[in-house]
Design a protein around this motif. Structure first.
Motif, short mmCIF file in Angstrom:
data_model
loop_
_atom_site.label_atom_id
_atom_site.label_comp_id
_atom_site.label_asym_id
_atom_site.label_seq_id
_atom_site.Cartn_x
_atom_site.Cartn_y
_atom_site.Cartn_z
N PRO A 25 0.80 -1.24 0.00
CA PRO A 25 0.00 0.00 0.00
C PRO A 25 0.83 1.28 0.00
O PRO A 25 0.31 2.34 -0.37
N SER A 34 -1.47 -3.79 -6.01
CA SER A 34 -2.33 -4.85 -5.47
C SER A 34 -1.91 -6.25 -5.93
O SER A 34 -2.38 -7.24 -5.38
N ALA A 67 -6.27 -6.65 -1.26
CA ALA A 67 -6.05 -6.33 -2.67
C ALA A 67 -7.31 -5.73 -3.29
O ALA A 67 -7.24 -4.77 -4.09
N TYR A 68 -8.46 -6.26 -2.92
CA TYR A 68 -9.74 -5.79 -3.44
C TYR A 68 -9.98 -4.33 -3.07
O TYR A 68 -10.32 -3.49 -3.91
N MET A 70 -7.72 -2.19 -2.07
CA MET A 70 -6.69 -1.33 -2.67
C MET A 70 -7.09 -0.91 -4.08
O MET A 70 -6.90 0.25 -4.47
N ILE A 71 -7.66 -1.85 -4.82
CA ILE A 71 -8.13 -1.52 -6.18
C ILE A 71 -9.26 -0.49 -6.12
O ILE A 71 -9.30 0.47 -6.90
#
Length: 219
Positions: A25, A34, A67-68, A70-71
């Protein structure tokens, strides 16, 4: 010795991947940041499947969620409650599988996290923006979780959505009565509490019966 070295390499790779994921991040690489997080989640998922270890599935799901989100942050999403639906469905699916496998504690943790991610996000949107549409969305989300909780006989998946529904109703009610005086609001709240207490006394036996039934359910 080979087994020991193998275990050492496995756990070393997981530790290294975890450190890379937590540093992702802070990287200024856009959506590519991500990718290492998703790879780390996949590593945990593979090892969880190979070792048949339920607890390794939690970091896998956690990193997938990381990751989700972050996107979503990279795309500057301003309506997150619609995107948390996929994460909640994934969590509920894992809850169902954990219940089937007999891992009650893991199922309880997964179920609580899933519904809190789903319901709390919509409730925060309701409080911050004060739009009635979010109450409608929260109502149907809580209703869906409640139905699944009844089907799966899970106390936490029944009590939590009801609590969010009550909280959202109170929030909407106070926002509508914002123009009234504080004394009137306190008086109305007192009358409602007295009525609730009287109703609880009258329905005490039914509550006891309901509690006995819920004792047979899973957490």
């Amino acid at each position: 010795k080979k087994e020991k070295w193998r275990e050492m390499w496995i756990y070393s790779s997981l530790i290294l991947a975890t450190l890379l994921a937590f540093s992702a991040p802070f990287e200024d690489s856009g959506l590519l940041a991500s990718v290492p997080v998703a790879i780390t989640a996949t590593l945990y998922a593979v090892h969880a499947f190979r070792k048949k270890n339920v607890w390794l599935g939690f970091p896998a799901n956690g990193f997938y969620l990381m990751a989700y989100f972050m996107i979503l942050l990279r795309y500057h999403v301003d309506q997150p409650q619609f995107f948390t639906l996929a994460a909640a469905v994934l969590g509920m699916l894992m809850h169902y599988l954990l219940v089937r496998s007999g891992s009650k504690k893991a199922a309880f943790i997964t179920g609580m996290l899933s519904q809190l991610i789903l319901l709390s996000t919509t409730y925060i949107q309701l409080v911050s923006e004060g739009i009635f549409l979010y109450f409608v969305i929260l109502f149907f989300q809580a209703l869906a979780v409640l139905i699944y909780g009844v089907i799966s006989r899970s106390r936490s998946l029944v009590i939590t959505p009801i609590a969010f529904l009550v909280l959202s109703v109170v929030t909407v009610t106070f926002s509508l009565l914002e123009g009234f005086s504080s004394l009137l609001l306190i008086g109305c709240a007192g009358v409602l509490l007295i009525a609730f207490g009287i109703g609880a006394l009258l329905l005490r036996e039914k509550f006891i019966t309901l509690r006995d039934k819920l004792d047979d359910w899973d957490a």
